[in-house]
Design a protein around this motif. Structure first.
Motif, mmCIF file in Angstrom:
data_model
loop_
_atom_site.group_PDB
_atom_site.id
_atom_site.type_symbol
_atom_site.label_atom_id
_atom_site.label_comp_id
_atom_site.label_asym_id
_atom_site.label_seq_id
_atom_site.Cartn_x
_atom_site.Cartn_y
_atom_site.Cartn_z
ATOM 1 N N HIS A 259 0.702 -1.198 0.105
ATOM 2 C CA HIS A 259 -0.035 0.068 -0.038
ATOM 3 C C HIS A 259 0.900 1.262 0.125
ATOM 4 O O HIS A 259 0.237 2.390 0.095
ATOM 5 N N MET A 260 2.044 1.164 -0.254
ATOM 6 C CA MET A 260 3.011 2.294 -0.046
ATOM 7 C C MET A 260 2.993 3.177 -1.458
ATOM 8 O O MET A 260 3.321 2.373 -2.411
ATOM 9 N N PRO A 261 2.910 4.326 -1.429
ATOM 10 C CA PRO A 261 3.085 5.181 -2.736
ATOM 11 C C PRO A 261 4.668 5.269 -3.258
ATOM 12 O O PRO A 261 5.486 4.805 -2.405
ATOM 13 N N ARG A 262 4.740 5.142 -4.533
ATOM 14 C CA ARG A 262 5.885 4.818 -5.064
ATOM 15 C C ARG A 262 6.575 6.108 -5.630
ATOM 16 O O ARG A 262 7.894 6.139 -6.180
ATOM 17 N N GLU A 263 5.868 7.181 -5.863
ATOM 18 C CA GLU A 263 6.532 8.535 -6.254
ATOM 19 C C GLU A 263 7.355 9.425 -5.133
ATOM 20 O O GLU A 263 6.905 10.346 -5.086
ATOM 21 N N HIS A 264 8.243 8.728 -4.823
ATOM 22 C CA HIS A 264 9.070 9.362 -3.835
ATOM 23 C C HIS A 264 10.446 9.605 -4.413
ATOM 24 O O HIS A 264 11.143 8.564 -4.926
ATOM 25 N N TRP A 265 11.127 10.980 -4.553
ATOM 26 C CA TRP A 265 12.367 10.938 -5.333
ATOM 27 C C TRP A 265 13.389 11.651 -4.405
ATOM 28 O O TRP A 265 13.201 12.685 -3.628
ATOM 29 N N LEU A 266 14.551 11.460 -4.562
ATOM 30 C CA LEU A 266 15.808 12.284 -3.884
ATOM 31 C C LEU A 266 16.000 13.139 -4.959
ATOM 32 O O LEU A 266 16.366 12.819 -6.106
ATOM 33 N N TYR A 267 16.012 14.755 -4.634
ATOM 34 C CA TYR A 267 16.406 15.669 -5.740
ATOM 35 C C TYR A 267 17.566 16.513 -5.349
ATOM 36 O O TYR A 267 17.888 16.445 -4.094
ATOM 37 N N ALA A 268 18.118 16.878 -6.402
ATOM 38 C CA ALA A 268 19.284 17.930 -6.223
ATOM 39 C C ALA A 268 18.871 19.142 -6.834
ATOM 40 O O ALA A 268 18.355 19.380 -7.987
ATOM 41 N N ALA A 269 18.628 20.195 -5.783
ATOM 42 C CA ALA A 269 18.316 21.564 -6.415
ATOM 43 C C ALA A 269 19.373 22.530 -6.285
ATOM 44 O O ALA A 269 20.270 22.449 -5.597
ATOM 45 N N TYR A 270 19.359 23.252 -7.330
ATOM 46 C CA TYR A 270 20.542 24.663 -7.474
ATOM 47 C C TYR A 270 19.875 25.948 -8.093
ATOM 48 O O TYR A 270 18.751 25.638 -8.920
ATOM 49 N N SER A 271 20.623 26.826 -7.909
ATOM 50 C CA SER A 271 19.808 28.121 -8.377
ATOM 51 C C SER A 271 20.222 28.272 -9.903
ATOM 52 O O SER A 271 21.134 27.694 -10.227
ATOM 53 N N GLN A 272 19.410 28.892 -10.664
ATOM 54 C CA GLN A 272 19.479 29.302 -12.038
ATOM 55 C C GLN A 272 20.661 30.325 -12.171
ATOM 56 O O GLN A 272 20.240 31.492 -12.225
ATOM 57 N N ARG A 273 21.815 30.046 -12.493
ATOM 58 C CA ARG A 273 23.071 30.859 -12.504
ATOM 59 C C ARG A 273 23.456 30.462 -14.130
ATOM 60 O O ARG A 273 23.265 29.843 -14.678
ATOM 61 N N ARG A 274 23.848 31.765 -14.716
ATOM 62 C CA ARG A 274 24.470 31.872 -15.904
ATOM 63 C C ARG A 274 25.676 30.976 -15.875
ATOM 64 O O ARG A 274 25.737 29.974 -16.952
ATOM 65 N N HIS A 275 26.646 31.115 -14.853
ATOM 66 C CA HIS A 275 27.897 30.248 -15.160
ATOM 67 C C HIS A 275 27.799 29.422 -13.606
ATOM 68 O O HIS A 275 27.984 30.054 -12.662
ATOM 69 N N ASN A 276 27.667 28.290 -13.689
ATOM 70 C CA ASN A 276 28.051 27.365 -12.669
ATOM 71 C C ASN A 276 29.267 26.676 -12.636
ATOM 72 O O ASN A 276 29.863 26.471 -13.525
ATOM 73 N N SER A 277 29.875 26.750 -11.509
ATOM 74 C CA SER A 277 31.277 26.214 -11.147
ATOM 75 C C SER A 277 31.598 24.936 -11.735
ATOM 76 O O SER A 277 30.485 24.101 -11.703
#
Length: 340
Positions: A259-277
């Motif tokens: 009965h457990m839901p399956r749509e769980h994700w680990l995400y990586a979030a980062y800001s919208q920068r023009r130049h990422n290092s």
């Protein structure tokens, strides 16, 4: 136009003693070179070059500018080269944030592997279960298992994981094991909610729904809920990777898996920068590769097995709980969540 570009153009003309030769060297038209020098003279308010049909020479002001601009241009070019190298080669400080529980397993392996692979990168970790303003806090990459609604962030899915309802064998022996999600209404639940009554999400035959349960206590950290569940206080509804080692050794017994839901994700979030290092790009790629390896097979070293003493004689209810756990463990599951 940039003042530094004007100065660099003037210097090339001064060295070449010719607008035409300077234009060829700079890859510009003669008219553009002449316009740049004229603009610099207008901004400085003095004449920098003596022009004639046959010769070109520096004025006193032009000579002063040529002498004093050498260090300025050299420093600017060195700085630009350093910035370009920083963008191409992973180096410098990389600041990350993640929930507390991740460091207990998978994230430790990832960070250890990354800093060995990229010795010029300094990783700074911030552990929190609260929402963060990445720009204000100076966070380059934020790892989270929760929903991200900030439209200013770029979100990358890393890996799908399951939630699990579990409790200690002693708790199930005393209270009985639920056969349906609705049965949790008579159990003491350890939850993330600060309210006395909270709802837990479930899924049956593809239909998602929520079940109201009684919250015995709440915490903002799943690891704390797991520790209390291990002590027989109540039932925990937590990310399975965080409880994986306890489930494998039988210290926690799962229920209601179907009965457990399956749509769980680990995400990586980062800001919208023009130049990422380069360091940030390297970490994002390394995170993704680590997740791909986990879903394809165990590429990271498995956890050290824990030896536990044989359990004492148990009641019939506990025997059923352990039998249910063995039956659940034997079912084929294709998903391989990260070990925490």
């Amino acid at each position: 136009m940039d003042g530094l570009d004007l100065i660099k153009t003037f210097r090339e003309v001064a060295f070449r003693r010719s607008f035409s030769r300077a234009a060829i060297s700079l890859g510009m038209s003669k008219a553009t070179v002449s316009r740049y020098v004229a603009e610099l003279e207008t901004r400085s308010g003095v004449r920098l070059l003596n022009r004639s049909t046959r010769s070109l020479s520096l004025t006193d002001a032009g000579q002063v500018l040529l002498d004093r601009s050498t260090e300025l241009v050299t420093m600017a070019e060195n700085t630009l080269n350093d910035l370009q190298a920083h963008g191409a080669h992973p180096q410098g400080r990389l600041r990350m944030s993640a929930p507390h529980g991740l460091i207990a397993g998978w994230l430790s392996d990832v960070i250890a592997g990354f800093i060995k692979l990229y010795p010029d990168v300094y990783v700074s970790l911030v552990f929190t279960n609260d929402d963060l303003d990445l720009i204000e806090e100076g966070i380059d990459i934020h790892l989270t298992g929760g929903r991200i609604d900030d439209m200013n962030l770029i979100v990358r899915r890393l890996v799908q994981f399951d939630m699990v309802v579990c409790a200690a064998p002693s708790y199930w022996a005393q209270r009985g094991m639920p056969q349906a999600p609705e049965d949790l209404g008579r159990h003491d639940v350890l939850s993330f909610s600060a309210k006395q009554t909270t709802n837990l999400p479930f899924e049956t035959n593809g239909q998602a729904y929520e079940v109201p349960v009684h919250s015995r206590m709440e915490a903002n950290d799943a690891v704390a809920l797991i520790e209390l569940a291990l002590r027989g206080v109540g039932v925990a509804y937590v990310p399975e990777p965080l409880a994986q080692s306890h489930l494998e050794r039988g210290a926690l017994v799962p229920v209601l898996r179907e009965h457990m839901p399956r749509e769980h994700w680990l995400y990586a979030a980062y800001s919208q920068r023009r130049h990422n290092s380069a360091a940030m790009r390297a970490m994002l790629d390394y995170l993704q590769q680590s997740m791909d390896a986990l879903t394809e097979g165990p590429a990271l070293p498995p956890p050290v097995p824990v030896t536990v003493a044989p359990p004492p004689p148990v009641t019939c209810a506990l025997s059923k709980a352990q039998a249910g756990a063995r039956a659940t463990a034997s079912t084929g599951r294709k998903d391989t969540p990260p070990r925490q």
